[in-house]
Design a protein around this motif. Structure first.
Motif, mmCIF file in Angstrom:
data_model
loop_
_atom_site.group_PDB
_atom_site.id
_atom_site.type_symbol
_atom_site.label_atom_id
_atom_site.label_comp_id
_atom_site.label_asym_id
_atom_site.label_seq_id
_atom_site.Cartn_x
_atom_site.Cartn_y
_atom_site.Cartn_z
ATOM 1 N N VAL A 64 0.809 -1.215 0.000
ATOM 2 C CA VAL A 64 0.000 0.000 0.000
ATOM 3 C C VAL A 64 0.846 1.272 0.000
ATOM 4 C CG1 VAL A 64 -1.981 -1.077 1.099
ATOM 5 C CG2 VAL A 64 -0.236 -0.018 2.517
ATOM 6 N N LEU A 65 2.108 1.155 -0.283
ATOM 7 C CA LEU A 65 3.011 2.300 -0.166
ATOM 8 C C LEU A 65 2.798 3.370 -1.232
ATOM 9 C CD1 LEU A 65 6.293 0.437 0.780
ATOM 10 C CD2 LEU A 65 4.669 1.612 2.279
ATOM 11 N N ARG A 66 2.166 3.043 -2.357
ATOM 12 C CA ARG A 66 1.978 4.030 -3.414
ATOM 13 C C ARG A 66 0.820 4.980 -3.145
ATOM 14 N NH1 ARG A 66 2.296 0.576 -8.822
ATOM 15 N NH2 ARG A 66 1.843 -1.179 -7.486
ATOM 16 N N PHE A 67 0.017 4.711 -2.142
ATOM 17 C CA PHE A 67 -1.084 5.604 -1.800
ATOM 18 C C PHE A 67 -0.572 6.753 -0.951
ATOM 19 C CE2 PHE A 67 -4.918 3.751 -3.328
ATOM 20 C CZ PHE A 67 -4.608 2.416 -3.499
ATOM 21 N N ARG A 68 -1.283 7.853 -0.974
ATOM 22 C CA ARG A 68 -0.937 8.976 -0.105
ATOM 23 C C ARG A 68 -1.015 8.533 1.346
ATOM 24 N NH1 ARG A 68 -4.611 13.800 -2.014
ATOM 25 N NH2 ARG A 68 -5.953 12.529 -0.730
ATOM 26 N N SER A 69 -0.366 9.259 2.228
ATOM 27 C CA SER A 69 -0.235 8.825 3.619
ATOM 28 C C SER A 69 -1.575 8.597 4.307
ATOM 29 C CB SER A 69 0.601 9.821 4.415
ATOM 30 O OG SER A 69 -0.021 11.092 4.422
ATOM 31 N N THR A 70 -2.576 9.417 4.066
ATOM 32 C CA THR A 70 -3.881 9.230 4.708
ATOM 33 C C THR A 70 -4.517 7.928 4.249
ATOM 34 O OG1 THR A 70 -4.230 11.605 4.831
ATOM 35 C CG2 THR A 70 -6.174 10.213 5.052
ATOM 36 N N ARG A 71 -4.507 7.713 2.963
ATOM 37 C CA ARG A 71 -5.087 6.477 2.431
ATOM 38 C C ARG A 71 -4.306 5.278 2.918
ATOM 39 N NH1 ARG A 71 -6.032 8.556 -3.691
ATOM 40 N NH2 ARG A 71 -7.882 9.770 -3.273
ATOM 41 N N THR A 72 -2.993 5.386 2.941
ATOM 42 C CA THR A 72 -2.162 4.281 3.402
ATOM 43 C C THR A 72 -2.515 3.922 4.837
ATOM 44 O OG1 THR A 72 -0.358 4.944 1.951
ATOM 45 C CG2 THR A 72 0.211 3.515 3.783
ATOM 46 N N GLY A 73 -2.652 4.931 5.703
ATOM 47 C CA GLY A 73 -3.002 4.667 7.094
ATOM 48 C C GLY A 73 -4.343 3.988 7.239
ATOM 49 N N VAL A 74 -5.323 4.440 6.487
ATOM 50 C CA VAL A 74 -6.658 3.848 6.549
ATOM 51 C C VAL A 74 -6.618 2.406 6.051
ATOM 52 C CG1 VAL A 74 -8.977 3.945 5.577
ATOM 53 C CG2 VAL A 74 -7.899 6.027 6.409
ATOM 54 N N LEU A 75 -5.931 2.171 4.961
ATOM 55 C CA LEU A 75 -5.874 0.821 4.408
ATOM 56 C C LEU A 75 -5.119 -0.116 5.346
ATOM 57 C CD1 LEU A 75 -5.251 1.645 0.656
ATOM 58 C CD2 LEU A 75 -7.412 1.046 1.762
ATOM 59 N N ARG A 76 -4.052 0.363 5.937
ATOM 60 C CA ARG A 76 -3.323 -0.465 6.903
ATOM 61 C C ARG A 76 -4.192 -0.754 8.122
ATOM 62 N NH1 ARG A 76 2.598 2.241 6.519
ATOM 63 N NH2 ARG A 76 3.259 1.127 4.659
ATOM 64 N N SER A 77 -4.971 0.234 8.554
ATOM 65 C CA SER A 77 -5.879 0.031 9.687
ATOM 66 C C SER A 77 -6.890 -1.062 9.370
ATOM 67 C CB SER A 77 -6.604 1.327 10.040
ATOM 68 O OG SER A 77 -5.691 2.279 10.515
ATOM 69 N N ALA A 78 -7.397 -1.053 8.142
ATOM 70 C CA ALA A 78 -8.346 -2.098 7.728
ATOM 71 C C ALA A 78 -7.688 -3.468 7.791
ATOM 72 C CB ALA A 78 -8.866 -1.818 6.322
ATOM 73 N N ASP A 79 -6.455 -3.561 7.319
ATOM 74 C CA ASP A 79 -5.723 -4.826 7.374
ATOM 75 C C ASP A 79 -5.524 -5.282 8.822
ATOM 76 O OD1 ASP A 79 -5.513 -4.916 4.617
ATOM 77 O OD2 ASP A 79 -3.483 -4.088 4.579
ATOM 78 N N THR A 80 -5.152 -4.342 9.695
ATOM 79 C CA THR A 80 -4.902 -4.660 11.097
ATOM 80 C C THR A 80 -6.181 -5.100 11.802
ATOM 81 O OG1 THR A 80 -3.075 -3.086 11.181
ATOM 82 C CG2 THR A 80 -4.045 -3.742 13.284
ATOM 83 N N LEU A 81 -7.266 -4.358 11.588
ATOM 84 C CA LEU A 81 -8.541 -4.722 12.224
ATOM 85 C C LEU A 81 -9.006 -6.098 11.789
ATOM 86 C CD1 LEU A 81 -10.423 -1.316 12.011
ATOM 87 C CD2 LEU A 81 -9.543 -2.431 14.069
ATOM 88 N N ARG A 82 -8.864 -6.383 10.508
ATOM 89 C CA ARG A 82 -9.279 -7.694 9.998
ATOM 90 C C ARG A 82 -8.425 -8.799 10.596
ATOM 91 N NH1 ARG A 82 -12.881 -11.191 8.992
ATOM 92 N NH2 ARG A 82 -12.343 -12.643 7.364
ATOM 93 N N ALA A 83 -7.120 -8.576 10.686
ATOM 94 C CA ALA A 83 -6.227 -9.571 11.265
ATOM 95 C C ALA A 83 -6.568 -9.837 12.733
ATOM 96 C CB ALA A 83 -4.767 -9.124 11.128
ATOM 97 N N ARG A 84 -6.889 -8.769 13.477
ATOM 98 C CA ARG A 84 -7.272 -8.928 14.883
ATOM 99 C C ARG A 84 -8.592 -9.687 15.029
ATOM 100 N NH1 ARG A 84 -5.804 -2.965 17.303
ATOM 101 N NH2 ARG A 84 -3.564 -3.196 17.084
ATOM 102 N N ALA A 85 -9.505 -9.446 14.121
ATOM 103 C CA ALA A 85 -10.806 -10.117 14.177
ATOM 104 C C ALA A 85 -10.661 -11.613 13.931
ATOM 105 C CB ALA A 85 -11.765 -9.500 13.153
ATOM 106 N N LEU A 86 -9.643 -11.994 13.190
ATOM 107 C CA LEU A 86 -9.440 -13.409 12.872
ATOM 108 C C LEU A 86 -8.714 -14.186 13.961
ATOM 109 C CD1 LEU A 86 -8.521 -13.148 9.097
ATOM 110 C CD2 LEU A 86 -10.675 -13.931 10.104
ATOM 111 N N ARG A 87 -8.186 -13.467 14.950
ATOM 112 C CA ARG A 87 -7.448 -14.150 16.034
ATOM 113 C C ARG A 87 -8.349 -14.930 16.929
ATOM 114 N NH1 ARG A 87 -3.491 -9.351 17.901
ATOM 115 N NH2 ARG A 87 -2.455 -9.118 15.946
#
Length: 87
Positions: A64-87
């Protein structure tokens, strides 16, 4: 459309960024219906087909590094939340 299913969450971010976030979550979850729905909504709120295609490529690469910093943060947050939900 989501209100018909009882979904009433209001996000405090812009429509385009919310559409990108929801599309990313749909890509993480292997749900064809969600992916089709959120792709259509992303295009409807003005996210171009090239951006949607690019996001699909990034989903495949987990890059996700090619996205602007705001979008990158939001997309990474989505990845993190999903990973936590699967634990």
């Amino acid at each position: 459309m989501a209100a018909g299913f009882g979904y009433t969450a209001k996000l405090s971010i812009g429509d385009r960024l919310a559409a990108l976030l929801r599309l990313r979550v749909a890509q993480i979850n292997p749900c064809s219906y969600c992916l089709i729905l959120h792709t259509r909504i992303a295009v409807e709120v003005g996210i171009g087909a090239a951006m949607v295609a690019h996001l699909a490529e990034l989903a495949a690469e987990h890059d996700v590094l090619r996205f602007r910093s705001t979008r990158t943060g939001v997309l990474r947050s989505a990845d993190t939340l999903r990973a936590r939900a699967l634990r």
